[in-house]
Motif scaffolding. Structure first.
Motif, short mmCIF file in Angstrom:
data_model
loop_
_atom_site.label_atom_id
_atom_site.label_comp_id
_atom_site.label_asym_id
_atom_site.label_seq_id
_atom_site.Cartn_x
_atom_site.Cartn_y
_atom_site.Cartn_z
N GLY A 76 35.40 38.69 37.85
CA GLY A 76 36.80 38.85 37.43
C GLY A 76 37.77 38.93 38.58
O GLY A 76 38.78 38.22 38.62
N LEU A 77 37.49 39.81 39.55
CA LEU A 77 38.42 39.94 40.68
C LEU A 77 38.39 38.70 41.57
O LEU A 77 39.42 38.30 42.12
CB LEU A 77 38.12 41.20 41.49
CG LEU A 77 38.50 42.52 40.83
CD1 LEU A 77 38.15 43.70 41.72
CD2 LEU A 77 39.96 42.55 40.43
N ARG A 78 37.24 38.08 41.71
CA ARG A 78 37.16 36.84 42.49
C ARG A 78 38.10 35.79 41.89
O ARG A 78 38.77 35.06 42.61
CB ARG A 78 35.73 36.32 42.52
CG ARG A 78 35.58 35.00 43.24
CD ARG A 78 34.14 34.50 43.24
NE ARG A 78 34.05 33.14 43.67
CZ ARG A 78 34.10 32.74 44.94
NH1 ARG A 78 34.24 33.61 45.90
NH2 ARG A 78 34.01 31.45 45.24
N ARG A 79 38.15 35.75 40.58
CA ARG A 79 38.99 34.77 39.90
C ARG A 79 40.48 35.00 40.18
O ARG A 79 41.27 34.08 40.14
CB ARG A 79 38.72 34.85 38.40
CG ARG A 79 39.43 33.81 37.60
CD ARG A 79 39.01 33.89 36.12
NE ARG A 79 39.74 32.93 35.36
CZ ARG A 79 40.89 33.17 34.76
NH1 ARG A 79 41.43 34.36 34.81
NH2 ARG A 79 41.50 32.22 34.08
N THR A 80 40.86 36.25 40.48
CA THR A 80 42.27 36.53 40.73
C THR A 80 42.71 36.17 42.15
O THR A 80 43.90 36.12 42.42
CB THR A 80 42.59 38.02 40.52
OG1 THR A 80 41.96 38.81 41.54
CG2 THR A 80 42.17 38.49 39.14
N ALA A 81 41.76 35.97 43.05
CA ALA A 81 42.10 35.70 44.45
C ALA A 81 42.26 34.22 44.69
O ALA A 81 41.56 33.40 44.10
CB ALA A 81 41.01 36.26 45.36
N LEU A 82 43.15 33.89 45.57
CA LEU A 82 43.33 32.50 45.96
C LEU A 82 42.23 32.07 46.92
O LEU A 82 41.75 32.88 47.71
CB LEU A 82 44.69 32.31 46.63
CG LEU A 82 45.92 32.58 45.77
CD1 LEU A 82 47.17 32.47 46.61
CD2 LEU A 82 45.99 31.64 44.59
N THR A 83 41.86 30.82 46.88
CA THR A 83 40.88 30.30 47.83
C THR A 83 41.56 30.16 49.20
O THR A 83 42.79 30.24 49.31
CB THR A 83 40.36 28.91 47.41
OG1 THR A 83 41.46 27.99 47.45
CG2 THR A 83 39.75 28.95 46.03
#
Length: 152
Positions: free
Chosen positions: A138-145
């Motif tokens: 979930g938190l990974r999904r919120t971060a920009l690449t």
């Protein structure tokens, strides 16, 4: 103006700031992690009848309040670490994912070593993995690449 709109204000002249994708809210991830943890705790302890106990100095019964607090604190700590990394490195998403995965895997030592009974050990370990999966994905999904952060 909503909270999402206030976060999307234009940057100062000449400044370019990466923006998160709409609909990716970290608070939602924390709430989801807590909700999933409580549901899984209820399935394990109430529906399956597993006595969730661990030796932490003395024998501790793992109840809904302790699951709620532990999940909330862990999720917020993950959010905080991700926010710090985003300010320090363009590759924050990958660094955070690696650190969070290592933390989740090492956290399995506690239930596997301290759980009382094989059923409690496995149930508590599964609770760690469920929370870890929700928080990490979930938190990974919120971060920009890194590419999205560096695109100007």
């Amino acid at each position: 103006m909503s909270i999402n709109e206030s976060n999307r204000t234009a940057p100062a002249a000449g400044a370019s700031r990466p923006r998160r994708v709409e609909g990716r809210r970290r608070l939602d991830v924390v709430g989801l992690a807590v909700g999933v943890a409580l549901i899984w705790w209820a399935v394990l302890s109430q529906a399956a009848g597993i006595d969730l106990q661990a030796k932490q100095g003395s024998v501790t019964h793992i109840n809904g309040v302790s699951v709620f607090v532990a999940t909330l604190v862990t999720s917020l700590a993950g959010w905080g670490l991700l926010a710090v990394l985003e300010r320090r490195t363009p590759n924050a998403r990958n660094v955070w994912t690696l650190v969070a995965t290592i933390f989740c895997l090492t956290s399995l030592g506690s239930p596997l070593l301290n759980g009382i009974g094989m059923d409690a050990k496995l149930a508590l370990a599964s609770l760690h993995l469920v929370v870890g999966a929700v928080v990490i994905l979930g938190l990974r999904r919120t971060a920009l690449t890194a590419q999205e952060r560096c695109a100007c």
